[in-house]
Design a protein around this motif. Structure first.
Motif, PDB file in Angstrom:
ATOM      1  N   THR A 180      10.063  13.950   5.140  1.00 35.43           N
ATOM      2  CA  THR A 180      10.070  14.059   3.685  1.00 35.43           C
ATOM      3  C   THR A 180      10.765  15.334   3.240  1.00 35.43           C
ATOM      4  N   THR A 181      10.494  16.433   3.940  1.00 38.14           N
ATOM      5  CA  THR A 181      11.147  17.707   3.615  1.00 38.14           C
ATOM      6  C   THR A 181      12.654  17.615   3.825  1.00 38.14           C
ATOM      7  N   VAL A 182      13.082  16.957   4.888  1.00 42.28           N
ATOM      8  CA  VAL A 182      14.522  16.811   5.150  1.00 42.28           C
ATOM      9  C   VAL A 182      15.184  16.016   4.030  1.00 42.28           C
ATOM     10  N   ILE A 183      14.591  14.896   3.625  1.00 43.24           N
ATOM     11  CA  ILE A 183      15.162  14.082   2.552  1.00 43.24           C
ATOM     12  C   ILE A 183      15.247  14.882   1.260  1.00 43.24           C
ATOM     13  N   ALA A 184      14.182  15.604   0.934  1.00 44.29           N
ATOM     14  CA  ALA A 184      14.203  16.421  -0.283  1.00 44.29           C
ATOM     15  C   ALA A 184      15.277  17.493  -0.214  1.00 44.29           C
ATOM     16  N   THR A 185      15.461  18.100   0.955  1.00 39.70           N
ATOM     17  CA  THR A 185      16.503  19.116   1.124  1.00 39.70           C
ATOM     18  C   THR A 185      17.890  18.513   0.944  1.00 39.70           C
ATOM     19  N   GLY A 238      15.850  16.030  -8.838  1.00 43.64           N
ATOM     20  CA  GLY A 238      15.889  15.014  -7.805  1.00 43.64           C
ATOM     21  C   GLY A 238      15.130  15.399  -6.553  1.00 43.64           C
ATOM     22  N   GLU A 239      15.091  16.699  -6.241  1.00 41.78           N
ATOM     23  CA  GLU A 239      14.366  17.148  -5.052  1.00 41.78           C
ATOM     24  C   GLU A 239      12.891  16.762  -5.140  1.00 41.78           C
ATOM     25  N   THR A 240      12.296  16.993  -6.300  1.00 43.92           N
ATOM     26  CA  THR A 240      10.884  16.664  -6.479  1.00 43.92           C
ATOM     27  C   THR A 240      10.648  15.159  -6.428  1.00 43.92           C
ATOM     28  N   ILE A 241      11.525  14.411  -7.115  1.00 44.65           N
ATOM     29  CA  ILE A 241      11.372  12.953  -7.134  1.00 44.65           C
ATOM     30  C   ILE A 241      11.557  12.381  -5.736  1.00 44.65           C
ATOM     31  N   ALA A 242      12.586  12.860  -5.026  1.00 44.15           N
ATOM     32  CA  ALA A 242      12.855  12.352  -3.678  1.00 44.15           C
ATOM     33  C   ALA A 242      11.703  12.650  -2.732  1.00 44.15           C
ATOM     34  N   GLU A 243      11.102  13.825  -2.894  1.00 46.52           N
ATOM     35  CA  GLU A 243       9.962  14.168  -2.041  1.00 46.52           C
ATOM     36  C   GLU A 243       8.809  13.201  -2.269  1.00 46.52           C
ATOM     37  N   PHE A 251       7.313   8.165   5.039  1.00 48.06           N
ATOM     38  CA  PHE A 251       7.863   9.183   5.932  1.00 48.06           C
ATOM     39  C   PHE A 251       6.842  10.300   6.118  1.00 48.06           C
ATOM     40  N   ASP A 252       6.852  10.916   7.298  1.00 50.67           N
ATOM     41  CA  ASP A 252       5.921  12.014   7.539  1.00 50.67           C
ATOM     42  C   ASP A 252       6.409  13.269   6.821  1.00 50.67           C
ATOM     43  N   ALA A 253       5.613  14.320   6.885  1.00 51.69           N
ATOM     44  CA  ALA A 253       5.899  15.525   6.104  1.00 51.69           C
ATOM     45  C   ALA A 253       7.239  16.142   6.477  1.00 51.69           C
ATOM     46  N   ARG A 254       7.560  16.146   7.769  1.00 55.27           N
ATOM     47  CA  ARG A 254       8.815  16.757   8.196  1.00 55.27           C
ATOM     48  C   ARG A 254      10.024  15.977   7.673  1.00 55.27           C
ATOM     49  N   PRO A 312       0.844  -1.204   0.000  1.00 60.81           N
ATOM     50  CA  PRO A 312       0.000   0.000   0.000  1.00 60.81           C
ATOM     51  C   PRO A 312       0.873   1.247   0.000  1.00 60.81           C
ATOM     52  N   VAL A 313       0.318   2.325  -0.487  1.00 61.09           N
ATOM     53  CA  VAL A 313       1.022   3.610  -0.529  1.00 61.09           C
ATOM     54  C   VAL A 313       0.262   4.596   0.336  1.00 61.09           C
ATOM     55  N   PRO A 314       0.899   5.208   1.352  1.00 62.92           N
ATOM     56  CA  PRO A 314       2.296   5.010   1.729  1.00 62.92           C
ATOM     57  C   PRO A 314       2.560   3.633   2.321  1.00 62.92           C
TER      58      PRO A 314
END
Length: 829
Positions: free
Chosen positions: A510-515, A492-497, A505-508, A389-391
């Protein structure tokens, strides 16, 4: 008997006086065939072989009736024997005779065959032997024996050729147990010398690992009847490499197998391929298929030979097991070790357990074992209509992180999953970077392998960061944008997000990974190209990073990325510059608001009820139950697919040794602690109650009953249950069969400034049997009180924080705090 005659190169100087000019028809017909664009690939190779067959057969027929000659036959061996004649291929020929011919007449016949070939400028490997001599030479020379496996009759006495071919196969099958290890050693030595075709910018299509030589070796293994290679895509991969070599021969006019950079565009055009990058990517995919087939096949050969090395009856007497049955050692729920591989347990039901494949992959990598191909395929088939399932549920995410954190053994398990199409099913954006070449010579790997290598490097740095899970996922995704146009960091930032959200991953987070993905080049580029004494430089990096936690992760990612790129990408000088920049940026970010204390969240109603009951009864109270984790698509999943977590609550009146006793009992019952929280409550003013809230999972097998846990906890607190002894015994038994790769050493530190009312001891270590029990005993031995604790298991990494005080209830002095940290670290080594 005539001595065998063998040459490996043409004679120097003028043609032999006894030779005849090559017939005018063959050179012209050969040239027309090579210039004709209609037949390509296998059709052209087969046509060229037939044309050459007819010419050589005519030569033999013309001269085989000379006086003094007895029965003879002309046999093609090697690649020519397989009928796969590339434009500049050698001709591998064997002139067979029955041993009754006059030596001079036989030598003259050989000259009539070999010199016309040399006169055309064709390379020739040749020999003159009786069948007995050919077999004797094959027994002494593995390469000769392999060539005879492809023997094909061209002309002369067909019975001579047939008898030799039959004998060659019989000899090979009889000698295979001895010869196959020799062949494997040759393949490994060649791989060390030539490298891996799937990663080389200028690969040797024949000699590099995953090339045509390996494909031929797999045919020989199959001919032994001991093992066989996975057939899926293997013949297509071999054909693609042969087609590429044909185009290379025609483009260069030379007998070369090395696909040089300056020739790749022409070869791509000759094959009708879009460009050189597409050509390389197709070549890498073919090599990867052959390499994977070779890995699986040689592993099976090893298993078969090990089974044959001990007689079944003797093996049964020595082991007490039924002959032919291997011992199964549990690795994880639904996963066992069998004959040196991670396989599915007999009771595993992949159709009801969509996380099983990831769990099996993680367990295999952590144990340093290959993941059996049939296990992958069974899981893939069973879950084809029931994807995750997603997520993703929490366990799936944790198993992926465990796989990424396993170090070098991540690579073969990941490659096995990728070869079976699993990775692109789990991470659809992976398809764009799969087998994608990198033209920069600094890079050792293709994009996809570089991403996995970066995760491998990052796994050694997990003790430096508070969130190793975010580090490992960012390492896997940092170059994911290279499959898209434009700046790969921006794409990559968009794809990683998107992928981080897919993983659950939760929103916070997810933002760290994208950063991290967006700025994975920021530190090294700034440190080496900007003035670090300029406040604007430091300020720009601080603004981009945003927090000290993200900075810590970015520093580790930068180092892992550079180390995984190649030897020229990282040095002590670069590392020093980056460390200096990080120190300056951390100082700029130090003015962040202080995080909330550990007691920010109050107890739930159920926790308060358990604490009241524990205070009233004076003994431990245990509650164990499952809970469904809500997901975006969980309502649409059948009940068997619902992601489930297991919550364990323990309330105990305050007394010495509660933490190590409780943790030890959980370990004895094979419960893995994924997260935990420890706090004190005083619900009825009868004295403090220690409340432990755990999220656990059964390592394998079913969950224990809550009453059983409570009984064992009472015994442990009373001293009737020897928890340390039982855990040590299990650890010794596990160590005897464990092949797990060495993990980074544990790291225990004092987190200064984290609390005004307690000293915070942070522990980062590899998750293991009884880890929390050992930490608890060490803290108790140090004479401190654990006021609260926050336990996190991120993949295979434990990241724990313990709020401790001295006997007076106050934080520890700096010297005492560091002594406690050192004592805990020593207990974990």
């Amino acid at each position: 008997m005539t001595e065998s005659v063998e040459h490996t190169a043409g004679p120097a100087g003028a043609p032999h006086p006894g030779s005849e000019p090559a017939p005018g028809g063959y050179p012209a017909a050969r040239l027309r065939l090579l210039q004709d664009s209609a037949p390509t690939g296998p059709d052209r190779r087969a046509a060229l072989a037939r044309l050459t067959d007819d010419w050589l057969a005519g030569l033999l027929d013309r001269h085989a009736t000379a006086p003094g000659l007895s029965a003879t036959a002309l046999v093609a061996v090697g690649g020519y024997g397989r009928g796969e004649l590339s434009p500049r291929s050698d001709l591998d020929l064997l002139l067979l005779h029955d041993g009754r011919s006059d030596p001079r007449a036989l030598a003259a016949l050989a000259d009539h065959l070999w010199y016309p070939v040399w006169d055309l400028g064709l390379a020739l490997d040749h020999s003159v032997r009786t069948p007995a001599e050919a077999r004797k030479t094959a027994r002494e020379d593995l390469k000769v024996q392999l060539g005879l496996l492809d023997a094909r009759h061209l002309a002369g006495d067909p019975e001579l050729s047939a008898a030799l071919r039959t004998a060659a196969y019989a000899d090979w099958r009889e000698s295979a147990p001895k010869r196959l290890p020799e062949l494997h050693a040759l393949c490994q030595e060649r791989a060390e010398r030539q490298g891996e075709l799937q990663y080389l910018l200028e690969p040797d299509l024949k000699e590099a690992r995953g090339g045509l030589r390996d494909a031929t070796a797999l045919r020989a293994v199959a001919a032994s009847w001991l093992a066989d290679a996975p057939r899926g895509g293997l013949e297509a991969a071999r054909t693609l490499l042969l087609d590429t070599r044909d185009a290379l021969h025609l483009t260069t006019g030379r007998a070369t197998d090395r696909l040089s950079l300056q020739e790749q565009d022409q070869v791509a055009e000759a094959l009708g391929v879009l460009d050189a990058d597409t050509l390389l990517r197709q070549t890498y995919e073919a090599a990867r298929t052959i390499s994977y087939a070779a890995d699986v096949t040689w592993r099976e050969v090893g298993r078969v030979l090990r089974a044959r090395s001990v007689r079944p009856v003797l093996r049964g007497l020595l082991t007490g097991r039924t002959a032919g049955k291997g011992e199964r050692s549990p690795l994880a729920e639904g996963v066992v070790e069998l004959d040196g591989e991670a396989v599915l347990a007999r009771t595993a039901r992949p159709e009801r357990d969509p996380v099983l494949l990831l769990r099996a992959a993680a367990a295999a990598a952590q144990a340093g074992l290959p993941l059996a191909t049939h296990a992958i395929r069974r899981c893939a088939t069973a879950t084809a209509g029931h994807p995750l399932p997603v997520p993703w549920p929490a366990e799936a995410r944790e198993q992926l992180i465990t796989l990424l954190g396993a170090g070098p053994y991540t690579v073969p398990v990941w490659e096995a999953l990728e070869a079976e199409g699993i990775i692109t099913r789990l991470l659809p954006d992976w398809e764009r970077v799969r087998c994608r070449p990198q033209r920069n010579p600094v890079h050792t790997w293709t994009v996809d392998r570089h991403l996995v290598e970066t995760a491998v490097r990052a796994s050694t740095l997990t003790r430096r960061v508070h969130r190793p899970d975010l580090l490992l996922v960012a390492a896997l995704l940092h170059d994911i944008g290279k499959g898209w146009p434009g700046d790969h960091s921006v794409a990559g930032e968009t794809i990683a997000e998107d992928l981080a959200a897919r993983l659950g991953f939760d929103a916070r987070d997810t933002t760290v990974i994208a950063t991290l993905v967006r700025h994975h080049l920021l530190l090294v580029e700034t440190a080496t190209r900007r003035d670090l004494d300029d406040p604007e430089t430091v300020g720009a990096v601080a603004d981009a990073v945003g927090s000290t936690g993200t900075l810590e992760l970015l520093h580790a990612l930068t180092e892992a990325d550079a180390l995984a790129t190649g030897p020229a990408a990282w040095s002590a000088w670069r590392g020093g510059l980056v460390a200096d920049l990080v120190k300056r940026v951390a100082a700029r970010l130090a003015g962040e608001p202080e995080p909330e204390g550990p007691d920010a969240d109050g107890p739930t109603a159920e926790q308060e009820r358990l604490a009241i009951e524990a205070g009233r009864t004076g003994g431990p109270v245990v509650a164990l139950h499952t809970r469904a984790e809500p997901t975006a698509e969980s309502a649409e999943q059948p009940p068997a697919q619902q992601p489930v977590g297991v919550e364990l609550l323990i309330a105990v009146p305050d007394q010495p040794g509660v933490l190590p006793a409780a943790a030890g009992v959980l370990a004895l019952h094979r419960l893995t602690v994924r997260a935990a929280d420890l706090r004190f409550l005083d619900p009825i003013n009868d004295g403090p109650v220690l409340l432990l809230s755990w999220r656990v999972a059964a390592e394998y097998g079913s969950l224990p009953e809550a009453d059983r846990l409570r009984v064992d906890l009472v015994r442990a607190l009373e001293g009737a249950l020897d928890v340390p002894g039982r855990l040590a015994e299990r650890e010794r038994a596990y160590a005897r069969r464990s092949r797990a790769v060495p993990a980074p050493p544990p790291r225990v530190t004092v987190a200064g400034g984290s609390s005004r009312t307690a000293t915070v001891i942070e522990v980062r270590a590899q998750d293991a049997h009884g880890l929390l029990h050992r930490i608890g005993r060490a803290l108790e031995g140090a004479g401190v009180t654990v006021r609260s604790a926050h336990i996190s298991t991120l993949g295979a990494n434990a990241v724990d924080a313990f709020y401790v005080t001295g006997e007076d209830g106050a934080p520890l002095a700096d010297a005492a705090a560091h002594e406690v940290a050192s004592a805990v670290e020593a207990a974990l080594r």
